[in-house]
Design a protein around this motif. Structure first.
Motif, short mmCIF file in Angstrom:
data_model
loop_
_atom_site.label_atom_id
_atom_site.label_comp_id
_atom_site.label_asym_id
_atom_site.label_seq_id
_atom_site.Cartn_x
_atom_site.Cartn_y
_atom_site.Cartn_z
N TRP A 253 0.81 -1.22 0.00
CA TRP A 253 0.00 0.00 0.00
C TRP A 253 0.85 1.27 0.00
CZ3 TRP A 253 -4.44 -1.97 -1.10
CH2 TRP A 253 -4.82 -3.20 -0.58
N TYR A 263 1.27 -3.45 -7.22
CA TYR A 263 -0.04 -3.20 -7.82
C TYR A 263 -0.91 -4.46 -7.86
CZ TYR A 263 -3.57 -1.64 -11.17
OH TYR A 263 -4.75 -1.32 -11.78
N GLN A 264 -0.35 -5.56 -8.37
CA GLN A 264 -1.13 -6.80 -8.46
C GLN A 264 -1.57 -7.29 -7.10
OE1 GLN A 264 1.66 -9.06 -11.05
NE2 GLN A 264 -0.15 -9.65 -12.19
N SER A 266 -1.91 -5.62 -4.24
CA SER A 266 -2.89 -4.76 -3.59
C SER A 266 -4.28 -4.97 -4.16
CB SER A 266 -2.47 -3.28 -3.72
OG SER A 266 -2.38 -2.90 -5.08
N HIS A 267 -4.39 -5.13 -5.49
CA HIS A 267 -5.71 -5.34 -6.10
C HIS A 267 -6.22 -6.75 -5.85
CE1 HIS A 267 -6.68 -1.56 -8.15
NE2 HIS A 267 -5.37 -1.40 -8.22
N ILE A 270 -7.72 -6.46 -2.47
CA ILE A 270 -8.99 -5.75 -2.55
C ILE A 270 -10.09 -6.70 -3.03
CG2 ILE A 270 -10.25 -3.96 -3.80
CD1 ILE A 270 -7.63 -2.32 -3.81
N ALA A 271 -9.77 -7.52 -4.06
CA ALA A 271 -10.74 -8.46 -4.61
C ALA A 271 -11.19 -9.46 -3.55
CB ALA A 271 -10.13 -9.19 -5.81
N GLU A 287 -12.84 -6.22 -9.78
CA GLU A 287 -11.39 -6.16 -9.97
C GLU A 287 -10.94 -6.76 -11.31
OE1 GLU A 287 -8.84 -4.77 -8.26
OE2 GLU A 287 -10.40 -3.77 -7.13
N TRP A 291 -8.66 -3.91 -13.57
CA TRP A 291 -7.92 -3.45 -12.40
C TRP A 291 -6.85 -4.46 -12.00
CZ3 TRP A 291 -8.51 1.41 -11.00
CH2 TRP A 291 -9.70 2.07 -11.29
N LEU A 292 -7.22 -5.73 -12.00
CA LEU A 292 -6.30 -6.80 -11.58
C LEU A 292 -5.64 -7.44 -12.80
CD1 LEU A 292 -5.15 -8.65 -9.35
CD2 LEU A 292 -7.17 -10.10 -9.65
#
Length: 411
Positions: A253, A263-264, A266-267, A270-271, A287, A291-292
């Motif tokens: 983060w 990036y991958q 963190s997403h 989130i998913a 996601e 996004w992912l």
């Protein structure tokens, strides 16, 4: 239910020269009901994973046509390719099942050499195909083949054959362990040149697992493990982009990593967080809508977590645990029947499937640093699906020959 969850009895037999889960192997007192055919429970469990994979690859890739990077492709592009890969893998598995374990043992060294040749070929310019900066694929027209997947299987077969040949000197480091270590180092140098550190990790664990199950001295095994860990620490320490991956894993983060190496991860988190207990529903992942990255390959579990929630992830974990345990039991039975090569091969497949699934799930859940490893039997990828099913077919061949021997026939 006995065919699915049948365990081992308490009647002990003579100590064997390989590890089978304890100082003594316990032979079943009653012949299993499945002795008259293949292990149908294992087959149906894997078919269930493959069917689920078709649904999830389609769900995770349905938005890909909107991405300019993929050009003008149909919404079903990845679904059809994945289904075709499973079809070809099924044919490959049927052919592999026809090969006796005695033949696999006889061609083990030749197969290992073939895998080395292909690993060299993929590094040759205009021969190997470059994707995302990595040269890992050979274009075969109907599919891109990844030699590293064949290398996993070849090292497994070679290591099992090697341990059978070296059983008499397994306690001697320089005669038993060092030559196998040298072979793995050669494979590792070629894989790191691609680069493909994830495949190298899996191959190292397969080789170490077979050495340990083959009866290598425990002190020697822990020495090897220490040297392997030290080697990976050195590789990470001298590689800036690998160091950044570790830092990104520790804090995805952070502003420095959130749009870069983290990036991958963190997403993916989130998913999985959005999925909560029961998920948002099949097809409703947000996601996966650009996004992912790699949602249909390495991070398929994140989409499963978002759409099916904690319950879906737990079911998948239980399925892999069951498959790994089942394959390990087939290997242990082969060893008890004095078929050491076959037993080590089956147990090696269990180590392969279990470890790779563990790494992929750990990466998706943020428990391990990001590593490009697919989820066995599930992620999009023709080479991986092909070699996974071929390895399973070899396990079923071991089971078939075990049962033939138990009925008094010849495998």
């Amino acid at each position: 239910m006995a065919a699915w969850f049948g365990g081992l009895s308490e009647k002990a037999v003579d100590v064997l020269p390989v590890r089978v889960g304890g100082p003594q192997y316990r032979r079943p007192t009653v012949t299993p009901a499945s002795v008259l055919g293949l292990d149908q429970a294992l087959i149906w469990m894997v078919i269930g994973l493959l069917a689920w994979s078709i649904v999830m690859v389609y769900s995770a890739s349905i938005a890909m046509p909107d991405n300019p990077r993929f050009g003008k492709i149909a919404p079903t592009h990845f679904l059809l390719r994945h289904s075709m890969s499973i079809g070809m893998a099924f044919v490959g598995a049927l052919l592999a099942f026809q090969v006796s374990m005695a033949t696999w043992e006889r061609i083990a060294r030749k197969l290992f050499l073939v895998s080395l040749v292909l690993l060299v070929a993929v590094l040759i310019p205009h021969v190997g195909t470059v994707v995302n900066g990595a040269r890992r694929w050979l274009s075969l027209g109907i599919m891109n083949f990844q030699p590293s997947e064949l290398a996993k299987f070849a090292v497994l077969i070679y290591a099992a054959d090697y341990m059978v040949r070296k059983m008499a000197v397994k306690e001697r480091f320089f005669r038993a362990v060092l030559p196998m270590g040298a072979a793995v180092v050669v494979v590792g140098v070629l894989l790191l040149a691609e680069p493909d550190m994830g495949a190298f990790m899996v191959i190292v664990v397969i080789a170490m697992g077979i050495l340990f199950l083959g009866g290598v001295n425990a002190r020697m095994f822990f020495l090897i493990a220490f040297l392997v860990v030290l080697a990976f620490v050195i590789m990470i320490g001298f590689s800036e982009w690998r160091r950044e991956r570790i830092f990104a894993y520790l804090n995805p983060w952070d502003e420095k990593h959130a749009l870069g190496k983290g990036y991958q991860l963190s997403h993916a988190l989130i998913a999985i967080g959005r999925g909560e207990i029961f998920g948002v529903g099949l097809g409703r992942s947000v996601e996966k809508l650009h996004w992912l990255p790699e949602a249909h390959t390495d991070f398929l579990l994140a989409v499963i977590g978002e759409e099916f929630g904690l319950m879906g992830v737990l079911i998948l974990i239980i399925m892999f645990l069951w498959i790994t345990r089942r394959i390990m039991h087939i290997g242990r039975r082969a060893v008890a029947l004095d078929r050491v090569f076959s037993g080590l091969v089956a147990q090696g497949v269990a180590v392969w499937v279990g470890f790779q699934a563990f790494i992929n799930m750990g990466v998706n859940l943020g428990a391990l640093p990001t590593k490009g490893l697919t989820l066995p039997f599930m992620s999009f990828g023709g080479s991986a699906i092909l070699m996974n099913l071929v390895a399973l077919a070899v396990v079923l061949r071991v089971d078939y020959e075990n049962k033939e021997l138990m009925r008094g026939g010849h495998p």
